[in-house]
Design an enzyme around this catalytic site. Structure first.
Site, mmCIF file in Angstrom:
data_model
loop_
_atom_site.group_PDB
_atom_site.id
_atom_site.type_symbol
_atom_site.label_atom_id
_atom_site.label_comp_id
_atom_site.label_asym_id
_atom_site.label_seq_id
_atom_site.Cartn_x
_atom_site.Cartn_y
_atom_site.Cartn_z
ATOM 1 N N ARG A 1 0.479 -1.359 0.182
ATOM 2 C CA ARG A 1 0.121 -0.347 -0.595
ATOM 3 C C ARG A 1 0.927 1.615 0.088
ATOM 4 O O ARG A 1 0.442 2.127 -0.653
ATOM 5 C CB ARG A 1 -1.008 -0.152 1.053
ATOM 6 C CG ARG A 1 -2.053 -1.091 0.998
ATOM 7 C CD ARG A 1 -3.424 -0.410 2.295
ATOM 8 N NE ARG A 1 -3.952 -1.944 1.827
ATOM 9 C CZ ARG A 1 -5.106 -1.816 2.640
ATOM 10 N NH1 ARG A 1 -4.795 -1.241 3.537
ATOM 11 N NH2 ARG A 1 -6.260 -2.390 2.032
ATOM 12 N N LYS B 1 -18.086 -15.071 3.494
ATOM 13 C CA LYS B 1 -20.213 -14.900 3.301
ATOM 14 C C LYS B 1 -20.389 -14.189 2.245
ATOM 15 O O LYS B 1 -19.400 -13.434 1.266
ATOM 16 C CB LYS B 1 -19.647 -13.211 4.184
ATOM 17 C CG LYS B 1 -19.277 -14.203 6.031
ATOM 18 C CD LYS B 1 -19.376 -13.480 7.137
ATOM 19 C CE LYS B 1 -17.357 -12.946 7.307
ATOM 20 N NZ LYS B 1 -17.332 -12.094 7.633
ATOM 21 N N GLY C 1 -8.198 -7.554 0.323
ATOM 22 C CA GLY C 1 -6.349 -7.621 0.637
ATOM 23 C C GLY C 1 -6.821 -8.974 0.762
ATOM 24 O O GLY C 1 -5.020 -9.688 0.903
ATOM 25 N N GLY D 1 -13.899 -2.886 0.787
ATOM 26 C CA GLY D 1 -14.713 -2.887 1.709
ATOM 27 C C GLY D 1 -15.442 -1.855 0.446
ATOM 28 O O GLY D 1 -17.286 -1.204 -0.295
HETATM 29 P P1 AMP Z 1 -13.701 -12.716 2.641
HETATM 30 O O1 AMP Z 1 -13.104 -11.623 4.125
HETATM 31 O O2 AMP Z 1 -15.194 -13.227 3.081
HETATM 32 O O3 AMP Z 1 -13.301 -12.420 1.817
HETATM 33 O O4 AMP Z 1 -13.254 -14.004 3.578
HETATM 34 C C1 AMP Z 1 -11.914 -14.574 3.506
HETATM 35 C C2 AMP Z 1 -11.037 -16.130 4.048
HETATM 36 O O5 AMP Z 1 -12.410 -16.521 3.819
HETATM 37 C C3 AMP Z 1 -9.953 -16.042 4.086
HETATM 38 O O6 AMP Z 1 -9.610 -16.237 4.979
HETATM 39 C C4 AMP Z 1 -10.721 -17.386 4.061
HETATM 40 O O7 AMP Z 1 -9.720 -18.585 4.676
HETATM 41 C C5 AMP Z 1 -11.732 -18.027 3.736
HETATM 42 N N1 AMP Z 1 -12.596 -19.556 3.343
HETATM 43 C C6 AMP Z 1 -12.023 -19.538 1.874
HETATM 44 N N2 AMP Z 1 -12.831 -20.604 1.888
HETATM 45 C C7 AMP Z 1 -13.321 -20.944 3.050
HETATM 46 C C8 AMP Z 1 -13.692 -22.381 3.232
HETATM 47 N N3 AMP Z 1 -14.715 -23.184 2.667
HETATM 48 N N4 AMP Z 1 -13.937 -22.734 4.532
HETATM 49 C C9 AMP Z 1 -13.922 -21.833 5.974
HETATM 50 N N5 AMP Z 1 -13.004 -20.495 5.153
HETATM 51 C C10 AMP Z 1 -13.212 -19.864 4.238
#
Ligand code: AMP
Length: 402
Positions: A46, A208, A360, A384
């Site tokens: 960054r 999520k 990130g 975000g």
């Molecule tokens: P986000 O902040 O929603 O983009 O989520 C990123 C996080 O999703 C990363 O830290 C990954 O470890 C997690 N992630 C990706 N795939 C999975 C999964 N199948 N089960 C649990 N966590 C996951």
């Protein structure tokens, strides 16, 4: 009326001479990951991304005041969230002294800046050490604004927040413009929203869906194909009646997902096999499962057939947007899916696709896959902010610019 983002004034619209001798406040996004044990910067991406703007202003003979936040100190002074090490790192990168100001409210900064020679740089301490920053306090904003004559936003990642340094202080400036990085972000993202080259492929991962529904809703409309993987896929698979064992999913999103699936089924591609384990531990045994996941097992990465399937889709040409890892890529044994996708996106870019990667986690994944920055058309610094903009929200920090 809202000005289209790509019509905003940028540094490019002014000759260098315009900045000579002027006091310029640059809101940068130096919210870098810090290694707490060694008090060092884990990743200076960054900071490096802001260098073209800082170098341009130094060469122009401006007096540069840099303001940023780091983490969430919530109005208290926290030693481990000080920007002092960031200012030292910047000084190394630009090979020039960077003055550091611990508290601009107390340090008579205005006089100090007046006395600085042209082309000097001063970095302010973490603005969020003052609770007024996130509250967009009027007096705080005008105190910040009184330091400079020109305002530049070079912090795309915080442009969705109407804070003092991103919004409040900018209001009083005659000249308030976008830096080189922000204008590049705007260029790529506006194009993706309005006129992406087709086929337009969207790849969504991460844990999520909830935080991404508005963006997902719009992207589902404009994309030709949308790959949904990572934790986000399991709500879709469960809604389709597939056994997901104990994989992560969002119960409250099931109805929304059913609706979306009914409407856009022809565009959506989901994982067809998985790397699974009984627990969420770095070294516990794992195995491969087909579509249905056995009870008491959770899916932590996409499987080899899915990698093959995704590779056959991520080909280019066209436009590719990727946000979110395909699995728990932080653990070695669940990083394969994400690494393969990163390399496929780079390869597609070589073949002529325009690729935009955001967030990130996704940028960290690109690094893990040893894909170079130059192999991706644009790596967006805003997670975000990017999702909010794609979801149709305005970005106050950009809207306020000329
Ligand atoms: P986000 O902040 O929603 O983009 O989520 C990123 C996080 O999703 C990363 O830290 C990954 O470890 C997690 N992630 C990706 N795939 C999975 C999964 N199948 N089960 C649990 N966590 C996951």
């Amino acid at each position: 009326m809202v000005t289209p983002l790509n019509k905003k004034k940028t540094l490019r619209d002014f000759p260098k001479t315009y900045f000579n001798g002027k006091k310029v406040f640059v809101r940068v996004d130096f919210n870098v990951p810090i290694n707490k044990e060694s008090n060092s910067i884990r990743e200076d991406y960054r900071i490096r991304r802001a260098l073209p703007t800082i170098d341009f202003l130094i060469e122009s003979g401006a007096k540069i005041i840099l303001g940023s936040h780091l983490g969430r100190p919530k109005g208290t002074i926290m030693k481990d969230l000080s920007l002092e090490i960031v200012s030292s790192r910047l000084s190394e990168l630009i090979n020039k002294e960077v003055l550091f100001c611990r508290d601009f409210m107390k340090d008579n900064l205005s006089e100090k800046v007046d006395d600085m020679p042209n082309g000097s740089v001063i970095m302010l301490e973490n603005l969020r050490f003052h609770k007024e920053e996130t509250a967009n306090d009027k007096i705080f904003s005008s105190n910040l604004a009184s330091l400079a004559e020109i305002y530049i936003n070079e912090a795309f990642g915080t442009s969705h927040r109407a804070h003092s340094s991103t919004y409040g202080m900018a209001q009083g400036f005659k000249t308030k413009i976008a830096g080189f990085l922000v204008s590049k972000e705007i260029k790529f993202i506006s194009r993706m929203m309005k006129e992406p080259e087709h086929p337009f492929l969207v790849i969504i991962g991460g844990s999520k869906i909830r935080d991404k529904i508005s963006a997902l809703g719009n992207l589902l409309e404009s994309a030709d194909k949308i790959i949904i993987a990572g934790g986000a896929a399991y709500t879709f698979l469960k809604a389709n009646g597939i056994n997901i064992g104990s994989s992560i999913y969002e119960e409250e999103m099931i109805d929304w997902v059913r609706e979306v699936y009914k409407k856009y089924q022809h565009k959506i591609v989901l994982p067809i096999d998985h790397v699974i384990s009984k627990s969420f531990n770095k070294d516990d045994p794992c195995s491969i499962s087909d579509k249905d996941i056995p009870e008491e097992h959770m899916a932590l990465d996409i499987g080899p057939k899915t990698i093959e399937l995704f590779n056959s889709i991520i080909k280019g040409p066209g436009y590719i947007f990727w946000n979110g890892p395909m699995g728990v890529f932080e653990f070695e044994q669940y990083s394969s899916g994400t690494i393969h996708v990163a390399r496929a996106v780079a390869l597609a870019t070589w073949r002529g696709a325009t690729s935009v990667v955001g967030g990130g986690e996704t940028i960290a994944a690109i690094r893990k896959a040893e894909v170079l920055e130059s192999e991706i058309s644009h790596m967006s610094t805003g997670g975000g902010a990017l999702l909010e903009y794609l979801g149709g929200s305005q970005l106050p920090g950009i809207e306020i610019l000329d």
